[in-house]
Design a protein around this motif. Structure first.
Motif, PDB file in Angstrom:
ATOM      1  N   THR A 181       4.876 -10.644 -13.040  1.00 27.96           N
ATOM      2  CA  THR A 181       4.980  -9.754 -11.884  1.00 27.96           C
ATOM      3  C   THR A 181       3.583  -9.489 -11.335  1.00 27.96           C
ATOM      4  N   TYR A 241      12.749  -6.971  -9.209  1.00 29.44           N
ATOM      5  CA  TYR A 241      11.687  -6.275  -9.940  1.00 29.44           C
ATOM      6  C   TYR A 241      12.245  -5.004 -10.597  1.00 29.44           C
ATOM      7  N   ASP A 290      -0.433  -5.466  -2.043  1.00 34.91           N
ATOM      8  CA  ASP A 290      -0.415  -4.451  -0.991  1.00 34.91           C
ATOM      9  C   ASP A 290       0.470  -3.268  -1.352  1.00 34.91           C
ATOM     10  N   GLY A 291       0.400  -2.867  -2.613  1.00 34.74           N
ATOM     11  CA  GLY A 291       1.130  -1.688  -3.054  1.00 34.74           C
ATOM     12  C   GLY A 291       2.591  -1.911  -3.374  1.00 34.74           C
ATOM     13  N   LYS A 292       3.060  -3.154  -3.298  1.00 42.45           N
ATOM     14  CA  LYS A 292       4.463  -3.445  -3.586  1.00 42.45           C
ATOM     15  C   LYS A 292       4.553  -4.424  -4.751  1.00 42.45           C
ATOM     16  N   HIS A 293       5.591  -4.262  -5.592  1.00 45.81           N
ATOM     17  CA  HIS A 293       5.733  -5.084  -6.787  1.00 45.81           C
ATOM     18  C   HIS A 293       6.610  -6.314  -6.508  1.00 45.81           C
ATOM     19  N   TYR A 294       6.170  -7.440  -7.073  1.00 46.79           N
ATOM     20  CA  TYR A 294       6.857  -8.714  -6.861  1.00 46.79           C
ATOM     21  C   TYR A 294       7.062  -9.433  -8.195  1.00 46.79           C
ATOM     22  N   THR A 297       8.692 -12.602  -5.006  1.00 47.00           N
ATOM     23  CA  THR A 297       9.764 -11.901  -4.303  1.00 47.00           C
ATOM     24  C   THR A 297       9.947 -10.514  -4.903  1.00 47.00           C
ATOM     25  N   PRO A 298      10.229  -9.502  -4.080  1.00 48.02           N
ATOM     26  CA  PRO A 298      10.458  -8.158  -4.623  1.00 48.02           C
ATOM     27  C   PRO A 298      11.823  -8.005  -5.279  1.00 48.02           C
ATOM     28  N   THR A 299      12.745  -8.880  -4.928  1.00 46.76           N
ATOM     29  CA  THR A 299      14.108  -8.746  -5.442  1.00 46.76           C
ATOM     30  C   THR A 299      14.151  -8.969  -6.954  1.00 46.76           C
ATOM     31  N   GLU A 340       1.422  -6.881  -8.255  1.00 42.42           N
ATOM     32  CA  GLU A 340       1.422  -5.900  -7.181  1.00 42.42           C
ATOM     33  C   GLU A 340       0.592  -6.442  -6.023  1.00 42.42           C
TER      34      GLU A 340
END
Length: 228
Positions: free
Chosen positions: A136, A126, A140-144, A122-124, A138
């Protein structure tokens, strides 16, 4: 014949053991199974881990359970509000442990348990203190952040009507956490305003199928209000 109804609140909470993890439905007092909580207090189980959206309001319901010193840890999203004096006093005295979980993550982790998932990303959280020490990744370019499911030994929930098979329908916003908690607990105990005959519930309106419910107890008065 399948019949999951029990005759009393005392019978409904029987078997909840010391040290159990108990999910309690409700968003504040909306949809909170207050009568089941009172029965749990009378039952006497201690050292409980409670999973709820908040940490009690005033001195009734969940707050009364905290005041009775039956809870060692609470997992919730909103531990403090204007009337959370019971939790505040216990926390500042070091008498209760808190695991703070963002509301979306709380729902997602409970849902993950009900779905049988091993973990979720989940990104929440991070980049915040809530992600410290957690894996954690990454994507598709987003951190989770890796989060694990929240499971429970018991779930106490409130529904509008139910049948003897445990099928449940809810009233408006009182639905909130009940359905996902029912799927995430080993034993789900539902208080309903009315137990209706099989076939009386519109199948399209059933939110929680009976497969997720083990005990149903009728509490007079819950079904008096009409569904708009």
């Amino acid at each position: 014949m399948i019949d999951k109804t029990v005759s009393s609140l005392e019978e409904a909470v029987a078997g909840i053991f010391d040290g159990a993890t108990v999910m309690i439905g409700g968003f504040g007092i909306a949809g909170q199974p207050a009568e089941l909580i009172d029965a749990l207090i009378a039952h006497g189980a201690r050292d409980l881990t409670i999973v709820n959206n908040n940490a009690g309001n005033g001195e009734i319901g969940l707050a009364a359970l905290l005041k009775a010193r039956r809870v060692k840890k609470i997992i919730c999203s909103f531990p403090r509000q204007a009337d959370s004096q019971v939790f505040d006093a216990l926390y500042h005295a070091g008498e209760i442990e808190l695991e703070l979980v963002p509301q979306g993550n709380l729902a997602a982790r409970i849902q993950a348990a009900g779905a049988g998932l091993g973990a979720i990303y989940t990104p929440t959280g991070y980049g915040t203190l809530l992600a410290e020490g957690k894996e954690t990744r990454e994507i598709d370019g987003k951190h989770y952040v890796l989060e694990y499911p929240i499971r429970a030994d018991f779930a106490l929930i409130k529904a509008y009507r139910g049948d003897r098979w445990g099928n449940l329908v809810y009233r408006k916003a009182a639905r909130n956490f009940g359905p996902i908690m029912a799927a995430a607990a080993t034993v789900t105990i539902a208080q309903v305003g009315e137990v209706v005959p099989l076939g009386a519930l519109d199948p399209e309106s059933i939110v929680t199928p009976g497969i997720f419910v083990q005990r149903v107890v009728a509490v007079p008065g819950l079904a008096q209000a009409r569904v708009a």
